[in-house]
Design a protein around this motif. Sequence first.
Motif, mmCIF file in Angstrom:
data_model
loop_
_atom_site.group_PDB
_atom_site.id
_atom_site.type_symbol
_atom_site.label_atom_id
_atom_site.label_comp_id
_atom_site.label_asym_id
_atom_site.label_seq_id
_atom_site.Cartn_x
_atom_site.Cartn_y
_atom_site.Cartn_z
ATOM 1 N N ASP A 38 27.207 42.542 5.329
ATOM 2 C CA ASP A 38 26.883 42.794 6.813
ATOM 3 C C ASP A 38 25.695 43.870 7.145
ATOM 4 O O ASP A 38 25.273 43.851 8.129
ATOM 5 C CB ASP A 38 28.020 43.096 7.366
ATOM 6 N N THR A 44 22.094 56.958 1.242
ATOM 7 C CA THR A 44 21.807 57.976 1.979
ATOM 8 C C THR A 44 20.990 59.218 1.165
ATOM 9 O O THR A 44 21.516 59.340 -0.171
ATOM 10 C CB THR A 44 23.135 58.495 2.559
ATOM 11 N N GLY A 68 31.396 50.867 3.250
ATOM 12 C CA GLY A 68 30.185 50.498 2.528
ATOM 13 C C GLY A 68 29.702 51.464 1.827
ATOM 14 O O GLY A 68 28.475 52.260 2.093
ATOM 15 N N ASP A 91 33.280 48.603 -0.687
ATOM 16 C CA ASP A 91 32.134 47.655 -0.571
ATOM 17 C C ASP A 91 32.227 46.449 -0.935
ATOM 18 O O ASP A 91 33.304 46.013 -1.965
ATOM 19 C CB ASP A 91 31.081 48.455 -1.509
HETATM 20 C C1 LIG Z 1 23.472 51.231 4.043
HETATM 21 S S1 LIG Z 1 24.449 51.079 2.438
HETATM 22 C C2 LIG Z 1 25.294 52.545 2.404
HETATM 23 C C3 LIG Z 1 25.466 52.903 1.134
HETATM 24 C C4 LIG Z 1 26.386 54.440 1.348
HETATM 25 N N1 LIG Z 1 27.372 54.611 2.072
HETATM 26 C C5 LIG Z 1 25.367 55.467 1.272
HETATM 27 O O1 LIG Z 1 25.234 56.168 2.489
HETATM 28 O O2 LIG Z 1 24.498 55.857 0.508
HETATM 29 C C6 LIG Z 1 25.491 49.942 3.230
HETATM 30 C C7 LIG Z 1 26.616 49.394 2.278
HETATM 31 O O3 LIG Z 1 27.452 48.598 2.957
HETATM 32 C C8 LIG Z 1 27.862 47.569 2.052
HETATM 33 N N2 LIG Z 1 28.469 46.440 3.017
HETATM 34 C C9 LIG Z 1 27.831 45.879 3.714
HETATM 35 N N3 LIG Z 1 28.691 44.926 4.538
HETATM 36 C C10 LIG Z 1 30.004 45.207 4.107
HETATM 37 C C11 LIG Z 1 31.213 44.808 4.197
HETATM 38 N N4 LIG Z 1 31.523 44.045 5.454
HETATM 39 N N5 LIG Z 1 32.107 45.302 3.704
HETATM 40 C C12 LIG Z 1 32.058 46.146 2.655
HETATM 41 N N6 LIG Z 1 30.706 46.716 2.407
HETATM 42 C C13 LIG Z 1 29.802 46.282 3.056
HETATM 43 C C14 LIG Z 1 26.584 47.196 1.454
HETATM 44 O O4 LIG Z 1 26.723 46.305 0.050
HETATM 45 C C15 LIG Z 1 26.025 48.414 1.247
HETATM 46 O O5 LIG Z 1 26.446 48.912 -0.252
#
Ligand SMILES: C[S@@+](CC[C@H](N)C(=O)[O-])C[C@H]1O[C@@H](n2cnc3c(N)ncnc32)[C@H](O)[C@@H]1O
Length: 282
Positions: A38, A44, A68, A91
């Motif tokens: 999604d 970050t 996530g 994740d």
């Molecule tokens: C923008 S990254 C943020 C990673 C981490 N939280 C950071 O701030 O460094 C978003 C993460 O959400 C995960 N993600 C996307 N859709 C998801 C879902 N429905 N459930 C769990 N994780 C999800 C992606 O695989 C990705 O690793």
Amino acid sequence: MDAFRTLLVLGLVFMFNVSGAQPEQPYKYKGDGIDEVDVPYVPTPDDVVHAMLTRANAGPGDIHYDLGSGDGRIVVSALRDFNVERAVGIDLDPARIKEANENARQAGVADRATFYEADLFEFDFHEATVLTLYLLPEINVKLRPRILNELAPGTRVVSHAFSMGEWEADVIDTVGGRNIYYWVVPAKVAGEWQWAMNGTEYRATIAQNFQRLSGDMIASGAQVPLQYGVVRGDMVSFETRARDTNGQTQTMLFEGTVNGNTMNGVVIIDGKSTDVTARRTN
Ligand SMILES: C[S@@+](CC[C@H](N)C(=O)[O-])C[C@H]1O[C@@H](n2cnc3c(N)ncnc32)[C@H](O)[C@@H]1O
């Protein structure tokens, strides 16, 4: 414009066709170890991670969740740099979970870190006392009812880059040009409350809009509006202004802690503080 914002803008362009109609399916992104996620993976930066956990006052006794969790950097920092009791990352992408476990192991915090390969929309995160997010605005808004209804009042929520619709942040910090949004989950205080003080019965009708309170109070037959009403976690405060028997305007400040249908606190008039217990009757 950083990479994540570029992806966001592209996503928004895809989401809306030329006529502006919204497609039925939300936009999905390609993951590394899974076809659809999604939110795209964008980590970050470390200084922002540190600022998020500092703002949340993360520390011993906290249970931290990152929805996530990507390569696990926020979970690892919460454990290694802020010494939270336990931290959980969720994740959907197995490639991210593998990286996160390896990073936790290298940081020496693997015994207190757990990463679940799961969909954040289906995962139970109610035990979190600190919740971090780097998702997308519409995902934050979709999560909002669960944050407000499932997390305990007082839970600290921090989001990198994205707000949460109508629920205004309590604080917004800017670090390295990026916004960090911070909220404290408010207790539910809407309803009719009654208390007695110095032989007078008081009745307040409180309406709640996230952390903001409004309504009115009736004392000795006179009705006055509640002003500056706020609930932060379980702490409630509001003011009223009414004329006393001499026709002088008197400011009454109520400050209390809510626990279910009881609010214990003080009423301060002219610097004089009186203990009161208010009860919700409706
Ligand atoms: C923008 S990254 C943020 C990673 C981490 N939280 C950071 O701030 O460094 C978003 C993460 O959400 C995960 N993600 C996307 N859709 C998801 C879902 N429905 N459930 C769990 N994780 C999800 C992606 O695989 C990705 O690793």
